[in-house]
Every structure is written in structure tokens, then in C-alpha cells.
Write an enzyme that holds these catalytic residues in place. Sequence first.
Site, PDB file in Angstrom:
ATOM      1  N   TYR A   1      -5.609  36.038  27.862  1.00 23.92           N
ATOM      2  CA  TYR A   1      -4.792  36.781  28.827  1.00 23.92           C
ATOM      3  C   TYR A   1      -4.850  36.099  30.199  1.00 23.92           C
ATOM      4  CZ  TYR A   1      -3.776  40.314  32.384  1.00 23.92           C
ATOM      5  OH  TYR A   1      -3.289  40.966  33.492  1.00 23.92           O
TER       6      TYR A   1
ATOM      7  N   THR B   1      -3.169  38.365  38.263  1.00 21.44           N
ATOM      8  CA  THR B   1      -4.394  39.108  37.961  1.00 21.44           C
ATOM      9  C   THR B   1      -5.668  38.417  38.437  1.00 21.44           C
ATOM     10  OG1 THR B   1      -5.731  39.920  36.091  1.00 21.44           O
ATOM     11  CG2 THR B   1      -4.406  37.976  35.698  1.00 21.44           C
TER      12      THR B   1
ATOM     13  N   GLY C   1       6.524  50.170  32.993  1.00 23.04           N
ATOM     14  CA  GLY C   1       5.077  50.044  33.072  1.00 23.04           C
ATOM     15  C   GLY C   1       4.521  50.802  34.256  1.00 23.04           C
TER      16      GLY C   1
END
Length: 288
Positions: free
Chosen positions: A126, A102, A11
Site C-alpha cells: 500500500y 499517506t 469515501g
Amino acid sequence: MLNILVTGSNGQLGSEIRELASNYEYKFFFTDRTNIDITDKNDIINFCQTNSINAIINCAAYTAVDRAESDIENADLVNRKAVKKLSLVAKELGIKLVHISTDYVFDGKNYKPYIEEHQTNPQSIYGKSKLDGETEMRNINPLNSIIIRTSWVYSYYGNNFLKTMLRLGKEKESLGVIYDQVGAPTYAKDLAKAILDIIPQISNNKVEIYNYSNEGVLSWYDFAKEIMKMAKLPCKINPIDTFEYPTPAKRPHFSLLNKSKIKSKFNVVIPYWKDGLDDCLKRLGERR
């Protein structure tokens, strides 16, 4: 010698860590789903014991924010269950764990930068799955382990907002970009360097949370404008409201992160967002 397992190494963040690896006297084990199943505790244990792993950087994540709204099971599998398994192994084997989370754990209704202790209230599947992963890790509480919350990640690698803007900027005369979502981008190379610098310093009895993004504050509109300016693309960027660009997942309107804690604890110097953008564009061969 630190033997570091990097999960999700293909990633954006994992790839940047791989590129910086030669600057550090660590031994790295870069993995993805083909050579380790992080949803299988025994698989993680076997890998860690075979390779004498004493630190894990978990870059693996389900990050398709809109798809997660309908793909709840897979988002939960990667963002919660895998984090739980990694945390259990870290605790059992005495391994440091650095886990990436996040800004989407917040609802975006704040009016000043979020500190780590601020009340979480995710508005998307998410965001909820990432918060659930944080909760699992904090409940298991592996020694010498931290969570780093970050925002608006982009990189030389993978697909991201920067690359989308560069592509569309060459194809279109004008673009509408959201101006009422405010925060700060994170250049994955800068975050990777920060993680590798602080790993030897991590020493705590309780899982600690830290915020990291590049310095500054801006909207997606501002970000897009600067990309076009630095790349000398003639595409005109027009500001639009969030409601004009509906998406399955709700995004936070304000998600600026306060970085005071990570800076003071680990003496981290965080670059300004334009400096990170400048570097990334140069690497991509797009800086004019």
C-alpha cells in the site's frame, strides 16, 4: 468560479467535502467509478472538458492496507496508474490537482515528526503504491498542483477505527489495542475544510508536498482510550505490542507528520485531535 471534480467522492474524505460544499462558492462534480473511469485518460478528458473542470481533488484510493499485500495489481491501478492519468490530464488542460497521499510512504523509524522532504521508505505494498503515485505526479508536474500526505483518517462516513472501537466497546468488556505505533489521527472533516480553503491559493510551478493531520501525538491505544471515555463506554482498553497483533502489511511505528509547511504557506489553523474526535462523536450521536 471554480468547477471542482471530486473523485472517490463516496469515501470518507469525499463524503465530508460533499457535506461542506454548500459553504463554498464552487461548483462541485462528485464522482465515483460509476460515472468516471480515472484509469482511462480519454474518459477523464471528456468529463473535464464537458464540465469545464479547473480543479480536481483526487480522493480515490485503494486503502485496504492488508489486502494490498496480495492484491498488488489493483493497488497499483488505483494508487499509481490512475494518479498518472489524472496528472497527464491536469497538465494537458491546465487543471489544478490536489492529490491525497499517506504517512505510509515512510518507514516509521524516525524519532521526530516527518517533514515533507524526509527520505521515503515504504514498508508495505500500500505504502509503495501511494509513493509510486506521488512519483508519477511529480514527474509529470502539472502546474498549480499539490500532494497532501495524511494519517489515520476517520470520519462520520465509511468504516474506520473510531467506528470499530465504538462497536467493539459495546460488545466487549475489554480490548487490546496497539500502543507502540505513534502518530496522529486525521478527522476527514477537518482535512476537507483545509483543502477547500487552500484550493484558490495554490500557485506553484512544481508539484509541492504538504503534510496534514490533526494536532497532537498519541498511540492507537491512547486514541481508543479517549473514544471509550468520550462515549462513556465501560470497555477496558489494554495496551498491546504490535507483534501481538500480526497483520499482512507492516505499519510504521512512528509516523507523526510535521505540519509547519501547510500552516505557514496557507495560514491553515489545524484543530487538536480531541476536538475533532469530540465533533465526530457528536455527529454520530455517541458523545456522552
